[in-house]
Design a protein around this motif. Structure first.
Motif, PDB file in Angstrom:
ATOM      1  N   ARG A  50     -19.861  44.638  -8.929  1.00 41.67           N
ATOM      2  CA  ARG A  50     -21.310  44.600  -9.146  1.00 41.67           C
ATOM      3  C   ARG A  50     -21.640  43.884 -10.451  1.00 41.67           C
ATOM      4  O   ARG A  50     -21.379  44.387 -11.534  1.00 41.67           O
ATOM      5  N   GLY A  51     -22.209  42.714 -10.307  1.00 40.13           N
ATOM      6  CA  GLY A  51     -22.662  41.975 -11.474  1.00 40.13           C
ATOM      7  C   GLY A  51     -21.578  41.295 -12.271  1.00 40.13           C
ATOM      8  O   GLY A  51     -21.822  40.883 -13.404  1.00 40.13           O
ATOM      9  N   GLU A  52     -20.356  41.126 -11.726  1.00 43.29           N
ATOM     10  CA  GLU A  52     -19.277  40.531 -12.509  1.00 43.29           C
ATOM     11  C   GLU A  52     -18.297  39.799 -11.607  1.00 43.29           C
ATOM     12  O   GLU A  52     -17.948  40.272 -10.533  1.00 43.29           O
ATOM     13  N   LEU A  53     -17.852  38.649 -12.084  1.00 48.59           N
ATOM     14  CA  LEU A  53     -16.837  37.851 -11.394  1.00 48.59           C
ATOM     15  C   LEU A  53     -15.603  37.783 -12.281  1.00 48.59           C
ATOM     16  O   LEU A  53     -15.687  37.421 -13.449  1.00 48.59           O
ATOM     17  N   THR A  54     -14.451  38.137 -11.698  1.00 48.22           N
ATOM     18  CA  THR A  54     -13.194  38.107 -12.441  1.00 48.22           C
ATOM     19  C   THR A  54     -12.230  37.170 -11.730  1.00 48.22           C
ATOM     20  O   THR A  54     -12.001  37.305 -10.524  1.00 48.22           O
ATOM     21  N   VAL A  55     -11.698  36.208 -12.478  1.00 54.40           N
ATOM     22  CA  VAL A  55     -10.736  35.241 -11.941  1.00 54.40           C
ATOM     23  C   VAL A  55      -9.456  35.377 -12.762  1.00 54.40           C
ATOM     24  O   VAL A  55      -9.495  35.298 -13.991  1.00 54.40           O
ATOM     25  N   ARG A  56      -8.330  35.551 -12.067  1.00 52.62           N
ATOM     26  CA  ARG A  56      -7.059  35.776 -12.754  1.00 52.62           C
ATOM     27  C   ARG A  56      -6.001  34.837 -12.171  1.00 52.62           C
ATOM     28  O   ARG A  56      -5.800  34.802 -10.953  1.00 52.62           O
ATOM     29  N   VAL A  57      -5.339  34.086 -13.055  1.00 54.92           N
ATOM     30  CA  VAL A  57      -4.228  33.211 -12.674  1.00 54.92           C
ATOM     31  C   VAL A  57      -2.993  33.715 -13.416  1.00 54.92           C
ATOM     32  O   VAL A  57      -2.956  33.702 -14.640  1.00 54.92           O
ATOM     33  N   SER A  58      -1.999  34.165 -12.675  1.00 50.73           N
ATOM     34  CA  SER A  58      -0.787  34.718 -13.287  1.00 50.73           C
ATOM     35  C   SER A  58       0.439  34.051 -12.693  1.00 50.73           C
ATOM     36  O   SER A  58       0.420  33.578 -11.550  1.00 50.73           O
ATOM     37  N   ASP A  59       1.513  34.001 -13.478  1.00 55.68           N
ATOM     38  CA  ASP A  59       2.755  33.400 -13.030  1.00 55.68           C
ATOM     39  C   ASP A  59       3.925  34.255 -13.503  1.00 55.68           C
ATOM     40  O   ASP A  59       3.758  35.167 -14.314  1.00 55.68           O
ATOM     41  N   ASP A  60       5.106  33.945 -12.989  1.00 51.38           N
ATOM     42  CA  ASP A  60       6.318  34.702 -13.354  1.00 51.38           C
ATOM     43  C   ASP A  60       7.246  33.861 -14.219  1.00 51.38           C
ATOM     44  O   ASP A  60       8.458  34.063 -14.219  1.00 51.38           O
ATOM     45  N   GLY A  61       6.671  32.937 -14.977  1.00 54.02           N
ATOM     46  CA  GLY A  61       7.481  32.033 -15.794  1.00 54.02           C
ATOM     47  C   GLY A  61       7.955  32.653 -17.089  1.00 54.02           C
ATOM     48  O   GLY A  61       7.996  33.877 -17.261  1.00 54.02           O
ATOM     49  N   ARG A  62       8.257  31.801 -18.040  1.00 59.15           N
ATOM     50  CA  ARG A  62       8.857  32.240 -19.290  1.00 59.15           C
ATOM     51  C   ARG A  62       7.840  32.792 -20.278  1.00 59.15           C
ATOM     52  O   ARG A  62       8.207  33.272 -21.352  1.00 59.15           O
ATOM     53  N   GLY A  63       6.573  32.725 -19.974  1.00 60.07           N
ATOM     54  CA  GLY A  63       5.575  33.229 -20.903  1.00 60.07           C
ATOM     55  C   GLY A  63       5.230  32.185 -21.940  1.00 60.07           C
ATOM     56  O   GLY A  63       5.674  31.038 -21.891  1.00 60.07           O
ATOM     57  N   ALA A  83       2.473  24.283 -14.584  1.00 58.39           N
ATOM     58  CA  ALA A  83       3.350  23.186 -14.186  1.00 58.39           C
ATOM     59  C   ALA A  83       4.074  22.574 -15.380  1.00 58.39           C
ATOM     60  O   ALA A  83       5.238  22.168 -15.277  1.00 58.39           O
ATOM     61  N   ARG A  84       3.415  22.522 -16.539  1.00 60.02           N
ATOM     62  CA  ARG A  84       4.003  21.857 -17.708  1.00 60.02           C
ATOM     63  C   ARG A  84       4.953  22.756 -18.488  1.00 60.02           C
ATOM     64  O   ARG A  84       5.979  22.292 -18.994  1.00 60.02           O
ATOM     65  N   HIS A  85       4.617  24.018 -18.620  1.00 56.96           N
ATOM     66  CA  HIS A  85       5.312  24.851 -19.598  1.00 56.96           C
ATOM     67  C   HIS A  85       5.995  26.093 -19.039  1.00 56.96           C
ATOM     68  O   HIS A  85       6.917  26.596 -19.666  1.00 56.96           O
ATOM     69  N   ALA A  86       5.527  26.624 -17.911  1.00 57.84           N
ATOM     70  CA  ALA A  86       5.952  27.972 -17.521  1.00 57.84           C
ATOM     71  C   ALA A  86       7.338  28.020 -16.906  1.00 57.84           C
ATOM     72  O   ALA A  86       8.078  28.985 -17.103  1.00 57.84           O
ATOM     73  N   GLY A  87       7.714  27.003 -16.121  1.00 54.55           N
ATOM     74  CA  GLY A  87       8.960  27.091 -15.368  1.00 54.55           C
ATOM     75  C   GLY A  87       8.915  28.214 -14.360  1.00 54.55           C
ATOM     76  O   GLY A  87       9.910  28.921 -14.133  1.00 54.55           O
ATOM     77  N   ALA A  88       7.751  28.428 -13.736  1.00 55.38           N
ATOM     78  CA  ALA A  88       7.548  29.559 -12.837  1.00 55.38           C
ATOM     79  C   ALA A  88       8.053  29.246 -11.434  1.00 55.38           C
ATOM     80  O   ALA A  88       8.205  28.087 -11.043  1.00 55.38           O
ATOM     81  N   THR A  89       8.312  30.324 -10.688  1.00 50.42           N
ATOM     82  CA  THR A  89       8.693  30.199  -9.277  1.00 50.42           C
ATOM     83  C   THR A  89       7.590  30.683  -8.352  1.00 50.42           C
ATOM     84  O   THR A  89       7.686  30.489  -7.137  1.00 50.42           O
ATOM     85  N   ALA A  90       6.569  31.321  -8.899  1.00 55.34           N
ATOM     86  CA  ALA A  90       5.454  31.811  -8.084  1.00 55.34           C
ATOM     87  C   ALA A  90       4.220  31.948  -8.956  1.00 55.34           C
ATOM     88  O   ALA A  90       4.307  32.288 -10.134  1.00 55.34           O
ATOM     89  N   VAL A  91       3.073  31.688  -8.349  1.00 58.37           N
ATOM     90  CA  VAL A  91       1.778  31.803  -9.034  1.00 58.37           C
ATOM     91  C   VAL A  91       0.851  32.589  -8.127  1.00 58.37           C
ATOM     92  O   VAL A  91       0.906  32.462  -6.892  1.00 58.37           O
ATOM     93  N   ARG A  92      -0.002  33.383  -8.738  1.00 60.48           N
ATOM     94  CA  ARG A  92      -0.985  34.154  -7.972  1.00 60.48           C
ATOM     95  C   ARG A  92      -2.376  33.886  -8.526  1.00 60.48           C
ATOM     96  O   ARG A  92      -2.602  33.945  -9.737  1.00 60.48           O
ATOM     97  N   LEU A  93      -3.311  33.602  -7.616  1.00 61.79           N
ATOM     98  CA  LEU A  93      -4.719  33.421  -7.957  1.00 61.79           C
ATOM     99  C   LEU A  93      -5.514  34.542  -7.302  1.00 61.79           C
ATOM    100  O   LEU A  93      -5.456  34.714  -6.079  1.00 61.79           O
ATOM    101  N   ALA A  94      -6.224  35.298  -8.110  1.00 67.00           N
ATOM    102  CA  ALA A  94      -7.032  36.408  -7.594  1.00 67.00           C
ATOM    103  C   ALA A  94      -8.461  36.272  -8.102  1.00 67.00           C
ATOM    104  O   ALA A  94      -8.680  36.094  -9.300  1.00 67.00           O
ATOM    105  N   VAL A  95      -9.410  36.341  -7.178  1.00 67.30           N
ATOM    106  CA  VAL A  95     -10.829  36.322  -7.513  1.00 67.30           C
ATOM    107  C   VAL A  95     -11.427  37.634  -7.020  1.00 67.30           C
ATOM    108  O   VAL A  95     -11.338  37.955  -5.837  1.00 67.30           O
ATOM    109  N   VAL A  96     -12.008  38.393  -7.923  1.00 68.75           N
ATOM    110  CA  VAL A  96     -12.554  39.712  -7.603  1.00 68.75           C
ATOM    111  C   VAL A  96     -14.030  39.740  -7.967  1.00 68.75           C
ATOM    112  O   VAL A  96     -14.416  39.350  -9.073  1.00 68.75           O
ATOM    113  N   LEU A  97     -14.843  40.207  -7.029  1.00 71.13           N
ATOM    114  CA  LEU A  97     -16.273  40.347  -7.250  1.00 71.13           C
ATOM    115  C   LEU A  97     -16.621  41.829  -7.280  1.00 71.13           C
ATOM    116  O   LEU A  97     -16.333  42.562  -6.340  1.00 71.13           O
TER     117      LEU A  97
END
Length: 337
Positions: free
Chosen positions: A277-290, A261-275
């Motif tokens: 065996r024995g591991e939890l992966t959480v990924r937040v990605s956007d299409d902003g300016r980097g 919200a502060r820096h990216a200037g993005a138009t879309a955000v994706r939140l993915a949570v993947v389980l």
């Protein structure tokens, strides 16, 4: 009776040598070996040296000298090669990026130096993790206290003011009613903001309904405030996670969305949570300016939180644009998707 002091843990039992004398002994031995071999070769070879030295004997002496120096340099280079790797590790080491260690591949007298340095990193990381855990626990406690005061004291006071304004508005003359309605809406808006701040400081939904519902509420509030849609891929049913893991995941997702919200200037955000065996992966990605390669306090704070649960945090800037924050947390072999 003579009392022998106990040997400190982690020191070799056979020898009390420190790395410096051991390295000195190795260099002396290498020098002796090279010179002994050179002497034997000259003694057993048919080459002779006249007095005075003949011109034809000079090339033989030079070749012998070059062979001795070259062999000496090669042996020393191989013996001291681990020092280059150790120096490089010292320059790049970051206690927030754990598991960066120098492998011991049979480096002779430098084995103890490498093992001691790796043990020092383990100790520093453990101390930093413990210190960060205490600091973050105190921070969460302070957030909980402020949230409770905002909800119980400020929130109740504003609610009482709102009810009083409504009562006054109902009895007020028509020329004052419009102004009173405006004040009432302002107070209602302030009450909503206070509740929102209290909810962000301490998410009650995380304690009451679990991580899935808390992430859904968090992304929904983010979209409502920022106007940026968030697509979610979160398992409907989560395995039993510890309170620490749930709080770390929630705070890292919260900080990632705040950065968007502060820096990216993005138009879309994706939140993915993947389980897996024995591991939890959480990924937040956007299409902003980097972003830039320099990490601010927010990202370093996320790294500290990840270390509290033995996790890793990766911040990447794909070529396609935007930023991707990935948290990986080990959960144990018995946990499945």
């Amino acid at each position: 009776m003579e009392v022998v002091p106990p040997r400190r843990a982690g020191r070799p039992g056979r020898s009390g040598r420190t790395p410096a004398p051991a390295l000195f002994a190795r260099l002396v031995a290498l020098n002796g070996l090279v010179y002994a071999v050179g002497t034997a070769v000259l003694a057993l070879s048919p080459a002779t040296v006249s007095s005075p030295i003949l011109v034809t004997e000079v090339p033989v002496l030079l070749v012998g000298l070059l062979v001795i120096v070259g062999a000496h340099a090669l042996l020393l280079r191989r013996s001291l090669a681990p020092l280059d790797a150790l120096t490089a590790l010292m320059e790049r080491v970051d206690l927030l990026r754990s598991r960066d260690r120098l492998a011991d591949r049979g480096n002779g007298d430098l084995t103890r130096l490498i093992a001691t340095f790796n043990a020092m990193l383990d100790r520093l990381e453990a101390e930093r993790t413990a210190t960060s855990a205490d600091a973050l626990a105190a921070q969460e406690g302070e957030r909980r206290r402020i949230a409770r005061e905002l909800h119980d004291e400020v929130g109740q006071s504003l609610t009482a003011v709102l009810l009083g304004l409504r009562s006054v508005t109902d009895r007020a003359p028509d020329e004052l009613r419009a102004d009173l309605l405006t004040v009432t809406e302002t107070v209602r808006s302030g009450l909503d903001e206070v509740r929102g701040v209290a909810r962000r400081l301490r998410p009650d939904v995380l304690d009451e309904l679990g991580l899935t519902s808390a992430l859904s509420a968090l992304t929904g509030e983010f979209s409502e405030v920022s106007g940026v849609p968030v697509s979610r891929s979160v398992p409907a049913e989560m395995p039993a996670l510890s309170k620490e893991v749930e709080l770390v995941v929630y705070r890292i997702v919260q900080e990632s969305l705040t950065n968007v919200a502060r820096h990216a200037g993005a138009t879309a955000v994706r939140l993915a949570v993947v389980l897996t065996r024995g591991e939890l992966t959480v990924r937040v990605s956007d299409d902003g300016r980097g972003g830039t390669s320099a990490e601010g306090a927010g990202i370093r704070g996320m790294r500290e939180r990840a270390l509290l649960v033995g996790g890793d945090l990766d911040v990447a800037h794909p070529r396609s644009g935007g930023t991707a924050v990935t948290l990986t947390v080990p959960l144990g072999e018995g946990t499945t998707a």
